[in-house]
Design a protein around this motif. Structure first.
Motif, PDB file in Angstrom:
ATOM      1  N   SER A  44     -10.825 -22.191 -31.998  1.00 58.15           N
ATOM      2  CA  SER A  44      -9.389 -22.038 -32.237  1.00 58.15           C
ATOM      3  C   SER A  44      -9.075 -20.701 -32.909  1.00 58.15           C
ATOM      4  O   SER A  44      -8.038 -20.093 -32.635  1.00 58.15           O
ATOM      5  N   ASN A  47      -9.185 -18.185 -30.209  1.00 53.73           N
ATOM      6  CA  ASN A  47      -7.928 -18.286 -29.466  1.00 53.73           C
ATOM      7  C   ASN A  47      -6.797 -17.614 -30.232  1.00 53.73           C
ATOM      8  O   ASN A  47      -5.916 -16.983 -29.638  1.00 53.73           O
ATOM      9  N   HIS A 377      -6.140 -24.754 -28.369  1.00 51.28           N
ATOM     10  CA  HIS A 377      -5.979 -24.963 -26.932  1.00 51.28           C
ATOM     11  C   HIS A 377      -6.629 -26.307 -26.603  1.00 51.28           C
ATOM     12  O   HIS A 377      -7.846 -26.477 -26.788  1.00 51.28           O
TER      13      HIS A 377
END
Length: 409
Positions: A44, A47, A377
């Motif tokens: 994460s 991301n 995501h």
């Protein structure tokens, strides 16, 4: 109800005769949960950085750009480009000329990329939102040619947001041979004045190496009259980007390549994707190590339940069913650990998003953002969960079958 699953569930939650088995089982769940949580958090964060970089490029890069497959430039009156400009989904089309040059100011010099753009470039991108200084965005006025430079380039050349006099730009002559006795004769030399602003994309590629100017200046400097190096496009609101891109690529054929914002920065995002994949692989190895705790827990459980196994056989249970009991036991441990780890990982990501607990530096403003960016995501979460389940199930399959044959026979 599935008989082996029912027995395995009872074994998992019941008190064992040896207290150490309960402790090892709990450690196994914690180990899997921590590795799973680490996967969720780390991916994460990757991301988050990916989305942050993408948002920074948005202010400078167009939605779509059409570039020649071979060579640097093509005629701007190419019928294919004319067809592309005429598509109903195109809101703004802007021609650009871009090439390398040498910038010199007060005995300081730097290799730069001169990007000549049309007057509608400010409508095509969000360039005006990233300008700093007391002046205004302007590329030319009458016979005057302005240059908007990156903020780090301004620091390197010592120009500041507004420089006095001229910023000289040198570009190699396109024709003829370089005379070593007269180096100045091998270059086209032109000058830019300052509009009083600089831009800051917060990416070194642009801030330290780009100069924006008018397309007429760039064409004269590089000897590219009637040519363009890219056709940059902005779509009308509500247009399907992927569908329009596909339509343009069909028109362009093999002569041009159509790129969206991510493809324009392909190298940057490819490196980030590789780093994310490597992190995923390393953390998966840590997860495999954590799963060895499950094997230890199951081996002790098999020894502890030897008498129960005899009872189950007397009741008609087959060796295959007994083996499946312990397989289900190991799989439930990995599944419980995976669920707990995913939930904890999502919780910590939410806390970081809301409060920014983990900072990037000690002093505020040292970085683009003050805390580690996080973006969850859910496709990644699904992949992580399936990875944990797969590794957990594979980790217990062979050991349980081997231990069942050795210890229960």
């Amino acid at each position: 109800m599935n008989f082996p699953f029912f027995i395995a569930r009872r074994y998992l939650f019941s008190k064992k005769s040896t207290h150490a088995i309960n402790i090892i089982s709990a450690i196994s769940v914690v180990g899997v949960a921590v590795a799973t949580m680490a996967l969720v958090i780390v991916l994460s964060v990757f991301n988050g950085f990916h989305d942050l970089v993408a948002s920074l490029f948005t202010s400078f890069d167009p939605q779509l750009t059409v570039v020649p497959v071979t060579g640097k430039t093509v005629p701007n009156d190419d019928p294919i480009l004319t067809q592309i400009k005429a598509l109903p989904q195109i809101d703004i089309a802007s021609e650009t000329i871009e090439d390398q040059a040498l910038a010199v100011y007060n005995n300081k010099q730097a290799m730069v990329t001169v990007k000549g753009v049309e007057d509608n470039f400010s409508d095509l991108t969000h360039i005006k939102e990233i300008l700093y200084g007391d002046g205004e965005y302007e590329l030319h006025a009458a016979n005057l040619q302005y240059g908007v430079i990156g903020i780090r380039l301004a620091q390197d050349l010592g120009t500041g947001a507004k420089w006095n006099g001229y910023l000289k730009i040198y570009a190699p002559q396109r024709e003829g041979q370089l005379d070593m006795s007269n180096l100045d004769g091998g270059f086209v030399v032109d000058s830019l004045i300052s509009p009083g602003v600089v831009f800051s994309v917060k990416q070194s590629k642009y801030d330290a190496g780009y100069i924006l100017t008018s397309i007429e200046f760039a064409r004269n400097l590089f000897g590219q009259q009637g040519m363009l190096s890219a056709l940059e496009l902005r779509l009308k609101p509500g247009s399907d980007l992927d569908a329009v891109k596909m339509k343009i690529q069909q028109l362009a054929g093999d002569k041009y390549r159509v790129m969206d914002r991510f493809e324009q920065q392909e190298d940057t995002f490819k490196i980030m994707s590789i780093e994310k994949f490597i992190a995923y692989i390393f953390l998966s190895f840590i997860l495999i190590v954590a799963c060895f705790n499950i094997v230890g827990s199951l081996s002790m459980l098999i020894i502890d339940k030897k008498e129960d196994v005899v009872t189950l056989r007397n009741l008609g249970a087959t060796d295959k069913q007994i083996t499946r009991v312990f397989l289900f036991e190991g799989r439930m441990i990995s599944a419980i650990g995976a669920i707990i780890g995913v939930l904890l990982g999502l919780l910590l990501c939410l806390i970081q998003q809301e409060f920014g607990i983990v900072a990037l530096g000690d002093s505020e403003g040292s970085f683009i953002v003050n805390a580690y960016p996080v973006s969850v995501h859910y496709v990644d979460v699904l992949v992580i969960f399936l990875t944990v389940i797969l590794i957990g199930w594979l980790a217990v399959w062979y050991p349980v079958r081997y231990l069942s044959k050795r210890l229960l026979n």
